[in-house]
Design an enzyme around this catalytic site. Structure first.
Site, mmCIF file in Angstrom:
data_model
loop_
_atom_site.group_PDB
_atom_site.id
_atom_site.type_symbol
_atom_site.label_atom_id
_atom_site.label_comp_id
_atom_site.label_asym_id
_atom_site.label_seq_id
_atom_site.Cartn_x
_atom_site.Cartn_y
_atom_site.Cartn_z
ATOM 1 N N GLY A 219 1.746 -9.825 13.057
ATOM 2 C CA GLY A 219 1.510 -10.352 14.393
ATOM 3 C C GLY A 219 1.746 -11.853 14.416
ATOM 4 O O GLY A 219 1.980 -12.475 13.382
ATOM 5 N N CYS A 246 1.339 -9.176 6.479
ATOM 6 C CA CYS A 246 1.615 -10.419 7.199
ATOM 7 C C CYS A 246 0.345 -10.974 7.851
ATOM 8 O O CYS A 246 -0.554 -11.405 7.144
ATOM 9 C CB CYS A 246 2.741 -10.204 8.201
ATOM 10 S SG CYS A 246 3.502 -11.734 8.776
ATOM 11 N N LEU A 247 0.236 -10.975 9.175
ATOM 12 C CA LEU A 247 -0.992 -11.458 9.807
ATOM 13 C C LEU A 247 -2.174 -10.609 9.361
ATOM 14 O O LEU A 247 -3.285 -11.125 9.157
ATOM 15 C CB LEU A 247 -0.867 -11.422 11.329
ATOM 16 C CG LEU A 247 -2.087 -11.930 12.113
ATOM 17 C CD1 LEU A 247 -2.294 -13.421 11.901
ATOM 18 C CD2 LEU A 247 -1.964 -11.626 13.599
ATOM 19 N N ASN A 288 8.174 -13.485 7.735
ATOM 20 C CA ASN A 288 8.122 -14.160 9.027
ATOM 21 C C ASN A 288 6.688 -14.604 9.287
ATOM 22 O O ASN A 288 5.889 -13.853 9.849
ATOM 23 C CB ASN A 288 8.605 -13.238 10.142
ATOM 24 C CG ASN A 288 8.403 -13.846 11.513
ATOM 25 O OD1 ASN A 288 8.226 -15.050 11.652
ATOM 26 N ND2 ASN A 288 8.414 -13.019 12.546
ATOM 27 N N HIS A 331 6.999 -8.329 4.526
ATOM 28 C CA HIS A 331 7.174 -7.076 5.262
ATOM 29 C C HIS A 331 7.800 -6.012 4.369
ATOM 30 O O HIS A 331 9.025 -5.985 4.199
ATOM 31 C CB HIS A 331 8.058 -7.302 6.485
ATOM 32 C CG HIS A 331 7.409 -8.121 7.551
ATOM 33 N ND1 HIS A 331 6.781 -7.559 8.635
ATOM 34 C CD2 HIS A 331 7.270 -9.461 7.684
ATOM 35 C CE1 HIS A 331 6.280 -8.519 9.410
ATOM 36 N NE2 HIS A 331 6.570 -9.682 8.843
ATOM 37 N N GLU A 333 8.251 -2.991 5.046
ATOM 38 C CA GLU A 333 9.097 -2.108 5.847
ATOM 39 C C GLU A 333 10.455 -2.728 6.139
ATOM 40 O O GLU A 333 11.317 -2.093 6.733
ATOM 41 C CB GLU A 333 8.394 -1.745 7.163
ATOM 42 C CG GLU A 333 8.516 -2.759 8.285
ATOM 43 C CD GLU A 333 7.711 -4.032 8.070
ATOM 44 O OE1 GLU A 333 7.904 -4.977 8.847
ATOM 45 O OE2 GLU A 333 6.891 -4.081 7.142
#
Length: 363
Positions: A219, A246-247, A288, A331, A333
């Site tokens: 996120g 991630c987040l 990211n 990530h 995925e």
């Protein structure tokens, strides 16, 4: 038609307008991926940001129906060296320009993206405004100065109501902080029964679903802007196997007592090397994020450092020493990027299997 990108430090770039003609203010960041611009545009983690692609040729293979990471993109602007108006690819349904217009996203092309990237690397990410070329620069600077920082990005991109992606396997509660479809795809590919819930879903409501595992998704923004999620994670981790991405990784770490800090210019690209202490292997990862878990803060928690970034030694993975819970900053995925770490979804399901077996033995 000409357009300007004006940074908060006063730097002005003048180029060609494409996409929407609307004015936009956001945090200017850069992505080093050579491919995957469609996934970048549709990644909810870019909510509130104006993204600069460092690869010079963007749009060559157009936009297709298969590679979206969300239905409604939330990116605030797109900056490229050169965009292709006539893509050539058998999968292409429309051009980059058409897609940006349809989704009201302004773009600028024909500027020196290498110079812009160097500025961001040297001084860090900063606010910028995409506006018409004849705008008064003092007026633009005033708008930048008086535009409040966005703190509700997760609320903007999270689902409003729970929904189900049915399956016959393990029941997963997926907390949507700005989920990429790639995460859901990996779970459904493994026949999981996934219930996607909003970012502010309470621990009580999650436990009522009786999930076998909990997934904390990626996120946008600062993890400390989502305190309700941190409190929820504190309550559920002792009871259910957990996997954060991630987040979700940052929120998991905060819930366990660690801390996070903003990076100078973040990690955004498809080839970030990560070293795994457990396997003693290096993996290429898709990343990211603009924030990271601070390594020093892990020492006084029940977390163990499992992975680090080889470029800057930042924390890339942790696991709980008492509960079957772990998280990674990147990530697995991919979408876009390498799938070197795709097996982490299998690890998550193996944790669930082992946890359920241990419960049976105790009973």
């Amino acid at each position: 038609m000409k357009r300007q990108l004006i940074l908060e430090d006063g730097t002005v770039f003048t180029g060609q307008a494409f996409g929407s003609l609307e004015e936009s203010i956001g945090e200017v960041v850069f992505n080093t991926g050579m491919t995957g611009y469609q996934e970048t545009l549709s990644d909810p983690s870019y909510c509130g940001q104006i993204v600069t692609m460092t690869y010079p040729l963007i749009g060559n293979y157009g936009i297709n129906r298969d590679d979206f990471e969300t239905i409604n993109p939330s990116i605030f602007g797109f900056v490229v060296k050169e965009f292709c108006e006539t893509p050539s690819n058998f999968r292409s349904d429309e051009s980059l320009n058409e897609y940006l217009k349809a989704n009201d996203i302004p773009g600028i092309a024909g500027i020196d993206t290498r110079k812009l990237t160097k500025i961001l690397r040297q001084h860090g990410t900063m606010k910028g405004i995409l506006t018409k070329a004849d705008v008064d620069e003092q007026e633009a600077a005033h708008k930048l100065e008086n535009t409040e920082k966005i703190t509700n990005q997760v609320e903007r991109v999270s689902t409003v109501k729970p929904y189900v992606a049915p399956g016959r396997g393990y029941r997963i509660a997926l907390v949507d902080f700005g989920m990429k479809h790639g995460i859901l795809r990996e779970l459904t590919k493994r026949n999981c029964h996934v219930t996607v819930v909003p970012y502010n879903y309470s621990a009580e409501n999650i436990l009522r679903l009786k999930p076998d595992g909990i997934m904390l998704t990626n996120g946008p923004g600062n993890p400390k802007d989502v305190p309700e999620a941190i409190n929820m994670i504190k309550e559920v981790v002792p009871h259910i196997p957990t996997f954060g991405i991630c987040l979700g990784h940052q929120l998991f770490a905060l819930a366990c007592g660690a801390d996070t800090a903003k990076l100078k210019f973040g990690h955004r690209g498809s080839n970030h090397p990560v070293y795994d202490y457990e396997t003693k292997r290096t993996y290429l990862t898709s990343q990211n994020h603009g924030y990271a878990v601070t390594e020093d803060s892990i020492e006084q928690t029940n977390l163990e450092l499992t992975q680090i970034a080889l470029n800057d030694k930042t924390v890339e993975g942790v696991k709980h020493t008492e509960y079957p819970a772990f998280s990674v900053q990147y990530h697995p995925e991919s979408s876009p990027g390498p799938d070197d770490t795709n097996q982490l979804f299998d690890r998550f399901l193996n944790n669930i299997k082992a946890f359920k077996l241990s419960q049976k033995e105790e009973a």
